[in-house]
Design an enzyme around this catalytic site. Structure first.
Site, short mmCIF file in Angstrom:
data_model
loop_
_atom_site.label_atom_id
_atom_site.label_comp_id
_atom_site.label_asym_id
_atom_site.label_seq_id
_atom_site.Cartn_x
_atom_site.Cartn_y
_atom_site.Cartn_z
N CYS A 124 0.83 -1.20 0.00
CA CYS A 124 0.00 0.00 0.00
C CYS A 124 0.87 1.26 0.00
CB CYS A 124 -0.96 -0.04 1.19
SG CYS A 124 -2.38 1.05 1.05
N HIS A 125 0.83 2.07 1.06
CA HIS A 125 1.67 3.26 1.16
C HIS A 125 3.04 2.94 1.78
CE1 HIS A 125 -2.24 5.20 0.57
NE2 HIS A 125 -1.59 6.29 0.23
#
Length: 202
Positions: A124-125
């Protein structure tokens, strides 16, 4: 060199004796990107250590908006060494990842895993920390789509796939896009660990 791994359909693949470190700050980690890989790795036989910035509970979030479960870390990442582990996992969550990427202790630790040829995984991030650690250039990887430009600007090749495994540059990098990709993300880590040699010293 990137590859598309095959995903175990259950936990028959054993990684008993492998040691995995999970890095997180104490607030804002995406719940499923922390808890589900930890559960999958432990079910497959790995010893998993959750290391937070501080020796305090990790308050997770769901979709960056609503409160999630609270997780008690095992240690802080300022107290561990890459030498004791076979792989490191960086979960996402926008708040968590934004704080983690500016933490020099986390950057040094991630770089140590890479320079020792160990497995580095981020979802994800989480790949924001890869950028700040200088580990993106020349790599093929994925992430949450909104940070794809950041990764390309750092010299990476971004792919819109549920999981990307790149074994070039002396270390294995495993990345995924979002919470929905946690299962193949976890399976790719397990497969990579199963292919490594002897476990790291405890």
């Amino acid at each position: 060199m990137s590859s598309n791994p095959t995903y175990p359909t259950n936990s028959i693949t054993s990684i008993s004796g492998k040691h995995v470190l999970v890095l997180t700050t104490n607030y804002g980690t995406e719940q499923d990107e922390l808890k589900k890989p930890v559960a999958a790795l432990r079910e497959a036989g790995a010893q998993v250590t959750v290391a937070a910035r501080e020796d305090a509970p990790v308050v997770t979030l769901v979709s960056d908006r609503r409160p999630g479960d609270t997780v008690r870390p095992d240690t802080t990442y300022g107290e561990v060494s890459a030498d004791a582990y076979d792989a490191v996992v960086v979960p996402g969550g926008t708040v968590n990842a934004d704080r983690l990427r500016t933490d020099q202790a986390a950057q040094r630790l991630l770089m140590a895993f890479a320079t020792r040829g160990k497995i580095v995984a981020a979802i994800c991030h989480g790949p924001w920390l890869l950028i700040e650690s200088g580990l993106v250039a020349g790599k093929e990887l994925t992430s949450y789509p909104s940070i794809s430009t950041d990764l390309v600007n750092a010299g990476g090749t971004w792919r819109d796939r549920e999981v990307v495994v790149d074994t070039s540059g002396g270390f294995t990098l495993i990345t995924s896009r979002r919470p929905a990709d946690v299962r193949p993300f976890s399976a790719a880590i397990i497969e990579a660990l199963a292919r490594t040699g002897h476990p790291a010293p405890a």
